[in-house]
Design a protein around this motif. Structure first.
Motif, PDB file in Angstrom:
ATOM      1  N   HIS A  43      -5.934   5.210   5.603  1.00 24.92           N
ATOM      2  CA  HIS A  43      -7.266   5.834   5.720  1.00 24.92           C
ATOM      3  C   HIS A  43      -7.156   7.151   6.513  1.00 24.92           C
ATOM      4  O   HIS A  43      -7.831   8.132   6.209  1.00 24.92           O
ATOM      5  N   CYS A 148      -2.054  -4.198  16.494  1.00 20.58           N
ATOM      6  CA  CYS A 148      -3.332  -3.924  15.825  1.00 20.58           C
ATOM      7  C   CYS A 148      -3.757  -5.129  14.983  1.00 20.58           C
ATOM      8  O   CYS A 148      -4.798  -5.721  15.230  1.00 20.58           O
ATOM      9  N   GLY A 175      -1.735  -7.375   5.710  1.00 19.47           N
ATOM     10  CA  GLY A 175      -1.189  -7.308   7.062  1.00 19.47           C
ATOM     11  C   GLY A 175      -2.081  -8.026   8.062  1.00 19.47           C
ATOM     12  O   GLY A 175      -1.616  -8.842   8.870  1.00 19.47           O
ATOM     13  N   ASN A 260     -14.028  -6.568   9.283  1.00 22.62           N
ATOM     14  CA  ASN A 260     -12.854  -5.907   9.862  1.00 22.62           C
ATOM     15  C   ASN A 260     -12.361  -4.765   8.968  1.00 22.62           C
ATOM     16  O   ASN A 260     -11.979  -3.713   9.454  1.00 22.62           O
ATOM     17  N   GLY A 261     -12.357  -5.005   7.672  1.00 19.69           N
ATOM     18  CA  GLY A 261     -11.833  -4.016   6.721  1.00 19.69           C
ATOM     19  C   GLY A 261     -12.655  -2.740   6.778  1.00 19.69           C
ATOM     20  O   GLY A 261     -13.838  -2.765   7.132  1.00 19.69           O
TER      21      GLY A 261
HETATM   22  P1  NAD Z   1      -3.461  -4.520   3.586  1.00 20.41           P
HETATM   23  O1  NAD Z   1      -3.426  -3.519   2.500  1.00 20.41           O
HETATM   24  O2  NAD Z   1      -2.191  -5.050   4.132  1.00 20.41           O
HETATM   25  O3  NAD Z   1      -4.334  -5.789   3.146  1.00 20.41           O
HETATM   26  C1  NAD Z   1      -5.509  -5.710   2.399  1.00 20.41           C
HETATM   27  C2  NAD Z   1      -5.586  -6.914   1.490  1.00 20.41           C
HETATM   28  O4  NAD Z   1      -6.852  -6.918   0.807  1.00 20.41           O
HETATM   29  C3  NAD Z   1      -4.508  -6.941   0.407  1.00 20.41           C
HETATM   30  O5  NAD Z   1      -3.803  -8.154   0.461  1.00 20.41           O
HETATM   31  C4  NAD Z   1      -5.318  -6.806  -0.888  1.00 20.41           C
HETATM   32  O6  NAD Z   1      -4.703  -7.456  -1.988  1.00 20.41           O
HETATM   33  C5  NAD Z   1      -6.623  -7.463  -0.470  1.00 20.41           C
HETATM   34  N1  NAD Z   1      -7.771  -7.182  -1.332  1.00 20.41           N
HETATM   35  C6  NAD Z   1      -8.069  -6.068  -2.019  1.00 20.41           C
HETATM   36  N2  NAD Z   1      -9.226  -6.243  -2.710  1.00 20.41           N
HETATM   37  C7  NAD Z   1      -9.666  -7.491  -2.436  1.00 20.41           C
HETATM   38  C8  NAD Z   1     -10.801  -8.257  -2.830  1.00 20.41           C
HETATM   39  N3  NAD Z   1     -11.719  -7.773  -3.670  1.00 20.41           N
HETATM   40  N4  NAD Z   1     -10.938  -9.518  -2.325  1.00 20.41           N
HETATM   41  C9  NAD Z   1     -10.004 -10.025  -1.482  1.00 20.41           C
HETATM   42  N5  NAD Z   1      -8.914  -9.342  -1.084  1.00 20.41           N
HETATM   43  C10 NAD Z   1      -8.748  -8.100  -1.554  1.00 20.41           C
HETATM   44  O7  NAD Z   1      -4.329  -3.836   4.753  1.00 20.41           O
HETATM   45  P2  NAD Z   1      -4.425  -4.211   6.317  1.00 20.41           P
HETATM   46  O8  NAD Z   1      -3.439  -3.415   7.071  1.00 20.41           O
HETATM   47  O9  NAD Z   1      -4.463  -5.695   6.447  1.00 20.41           O
HETATM   48  O10 NAD Z   1      -5.872  -3.588   6.668  1.00 20.41           O
HETATM   49  C11 NAD Z   1      -7.028  -4.104   6.025  1.00 20.41           C
HETATM   50  C12 NAD Z   1      -8.261  -3.280   6.339  1.00 20.41           C
HETATM   51  O11 NAD Z   1      -8.620  -3.485   7.702  1.00 20.41           O
HETATM   52  C13 NAD Z   1      -8.089  -1.762   6.194  1.00 20.41           C
HETATM   53  O12 NAD Z   1      -9.288  -1.203   5.648  1.00 20.41           O
HETATM   54  C14 NAD Z   1      -7.889  -1.290   7.609  1.00 20.41           C
HETATM   55  O13 NAD Z   1      -8.258   0.051   7.825  1.00 20.41           O
HETATM   56  C15 NAD Z   1      -8.802  -2.228   8.333  1.00 20.41           C
HETATM   57  N6  NAD Z   1      -8.506  -2.403   9.758  1.00 20.41           N
HETATM   58  C16 NAD Z   1      -9.559  -2.557  10.572  1.00 20.41           C
HETATM   59  C17 NAD Z   1      -9.356  -2.782  11.905  1.00 20.41           C
HETATM   60  C18 NAD Z   1     -10.514  -3.011  12.809  1.00 20.41           C
HETATM   61  O14 NAD Z   1     -10.323  -2.962  14.014  1.00 20.41           O
HETATM   62  N7  NAD Z   1     -11.698  -3.276  12.309  1.00 20.41           N
HETATM   63  C19 NAD Z   1      -8.052  -2.837  12.418  1.00 20.41           C
HETATM   64  C20 NAD Z   1      -6.992  -2.692  11.533  1.00 20.41           C
HETATM   65  C21 NAD Z   1      -7.230  -2.493  10.190  1.00 20.41           C
END
Ligand code: NAD
Ligand code: ZN
Ligand code: ZN
Length: 336
Positions: A43, A148, A175, A260-261
Motif C-alpha cells: 500500500h 506488525c 501474513g 484490520n485489513g
Molecule cells: P497478505 O497479502 O499476506 O494477506 C491477505 C490475505 O487476504 C491473502 O491470503 C488473500 O488471499 C486474502 N484475501 C483476498 N481477498 C479475500 C476475500 N475476499 N476473502 C478472504 N480473504 C481474502 O496481507 P497481510 O500482510 O496479511 O496484510 C493484510 C491487510 O492488513 C493489508 O491491507 C495490510 O495493509 C493490513 N494491515 C493492517 C494493519 C493494521 O494495523 N490495521 C497492520 C498490518 C497490515
C-alpha cells in the motif's frame, strides 16, 4: 549501506547504496538482521491511502536486529541489544490519546517505513523509547513477523471482546491471518478461517482452525448462519473490500467485526441490519508497546510460530509482486 527505496509510486523499489543513518538524540542505530514484508508495504509503494508517504522512502516495519550505536540521551538500550522496530516509530506521549493508553492513535506519531525510513536496508534508526526488546529465545526470523502482523492481530482479536469458546472468523489467512488463527486458538476461540486461496486455507487448518471456507466456492454468510447461527466475532485481514461486508453478514446478533485489513475503498452497510442486529464494527491499528510485550509473551507461551519464507533484499521486488498476486502461505522475511 544497501537499501530498497520507493522513488515513485507504483514502480519497483530501487536498490540503492545510501549512507548509513546517524542516530540523533534519544535514538539507536540498528543493524537489521531480518525484516518481514507486510501488505502495508505494498500500500505504501502504491500510494494507496489518502495520506501518502513523502518520497524517497525506505519501507519496512517488521525490522529486527542488533543495536550497534547509540545517539546522545539513550537510557533504555545498550550496544548489542536485540530489538524490533515496529510501525509505531514514535508518539508524542503528551496528547489525550497517548495519555489514555492509545498511543497508536497519536496525531503526532511517526510510522516506520512510512513517515521515516524503515527496515528494507542494512541499518535503521529507532527511538530508544519505542524499540522493542526481543525475548532471548526468539530467532530474528521468527521475531520479525510478530512486530506488525503478530501484534496487529493480537490487538485486533482482543478488540473483538470474544470469550473462550466463541466462534471467531479470521477473514484472510495471509501474513496477518495465519498468525491470527494461532492467537485466536491460544485465546480459546473456535476459529473459522476464510480465504480465496486453498493453500492458505490448508495452512490455516494445520495451524488449528476448526473450520475453513473458500469464499470463492462457498457463500460464508449463508453457510455460517445456517450451521452455527452466525459467528460471535470476526477479524478481517483480507485485502478485499467485499470481505468486510461479508464479515458483517457472518455475525450472529450482537456480534463484533474488527477491521484490520486496509484495502483502499469502502463497502456498503445496511443501517437496518446494524441497528436491529446490534452489530459492532471497529477499526484496529497495530498495537501499543504494552500490547507488543503481551503479544510476544503469548507467542512464547502458546508456541505461536510464523510460517516464514526467507528471501534476499535483492529479490524484494519479486517478493512484492508475489504478495500482490498469490503469495506463498505465511510471511516472507528478508534476511539482511
Ligand atoms: P497478505 O497479502 O499476506 O494477506 C491477505 C490475505 O487476504 C491473502 O491470503 C488473500 O488471499 C486474502 N484475501 C483476498 N481477498 C479475500 C476475500 N475476499 N476473502 C478472504 N480473504 C481474502 O496481507 P497481510 O500482510 O496479511 O496484510 C493484510 C491487510 O492488513 C493489508 O491491507 C495490510 O495493509 C493490513 N494491515 C493492517 C494493519 C493494521 O494495523 N490495521 C497492520 C498490518 C497490515
Ligand atoms: Zn504491517
Ligand atoms: Zn500523542
Amino acid at each position: 549501506m544497501r537499501a530498497a527505496v520507493v522513488t515513485q509510486f507504483r514502480q519497483p523499489l530501487e536498490l540503492r547504496d545510501v549512507p548509513i543513518p546517524e542516530p540523533g538524540w534519544g535514538e539507536v542505530l540498528v543493524r537489521v538482521k531480518a525484516c518481514g514484508v507486510c501488505h502495508t508495504d505494498l500500500h505504501t509503494i502504491h500510494g494507496d491511502w489518502p495520506v501518502k508517504p513523502s518520497l524517497p522512502r525506505i519501507p519496512g516495519h517488521e525490522a529486527v536486529g542488533e543495536i550497534v550505536a547509540l545517539g546522545p540521551g539513550v537510557t533504555r538500550h545498550e550496544v548489542g541489544d536485540r530489538v524490533g522496530v515496529p510501525w509505531l516509530h514514535q508518539a508524542c506521549g503528551r496528547c489525550d490519546q497517548c495519555m489514555s493508553g492509545w498511543e497508536t492513535l497519536c496525531d503526532q506519531q511517526k510510522r516506520s517505513g512510512y513517515d521515516v525510513d524503515g527496515g528494507f536496508a542494512d541499518y535503521v534508526v529507532a527511538k530508544d523509547d519505542f524499540a522493542a526488546r526481543l525475548p532471548s529465545g526468539l530467532s530474528y526470523q521468527q521475531a520479525a513477523p510478530l512486530m506488525c502482523a503478530g501484534l496487529t492481530v493480537y490487538k485486533g482479536l482482543m478488540m473483538t471482546d470474544a470469550k473462550p469458546g466463541d466462534w471467531v472468523v479470521v477473514s484472510g489467512v495471509g501474513g496477518l491471518g495465519h498468525l491470527a488463527v494461532q492467537y485466536a486458538r491460544a485465546m480459546g476461540f473456535q476459529v473459522i478461517a476464510t480465504d480465496i486461496d486453498d493453500p492458505k486455507l490448508s495452512l490455516a487448518a494445520k495451524l488449528g482452525a476448526n473450520l475453513t471456507l473458500n469464499v470463492r466456492l462457498t457463500d460464508p454468510v449463508s453457510y455460517l448462519q445456517r450451521n452455527i447461527g452466525g459467528a460471535h466475532a470476526a477479524l478481517v485481514t483480507a485485502v478485499s473490500p467485499a470481505a468486510f461486508g461479508q464479515a458483517v453478514g457472518m455475525m450472529r446478533p450482537g456480534g463484533t467485526v474488527v477491521l484490520n485489513g486496509l484495502p483502499p475503498g469502502d463497502f456498503p452497510l445496511s443501517i437496518y441490519d446494524m441497528v436491529m442486529r446490534a452489530i459492532t464494527l471497529r477499526g484496529s491499528i497495530v498495537g501499543t508497546r504494552f500490547d507488543l510485550d503481551r503479544a510476544l509473551d503469548l507467542a512464547a507461551q502458546a508456541r505461536i510460530e510464523a510460517t516464514v519464507h526467507p528471501a534476499r533484499l535483492e529479490d524484494v521486488n519479486e517478493v512484492l509482486t508475489k504478495l500482490e498476486g498469490s503469495a506463498l502461505p505465511g510471511r516472507t522475511v528478508l534476511e539482511l
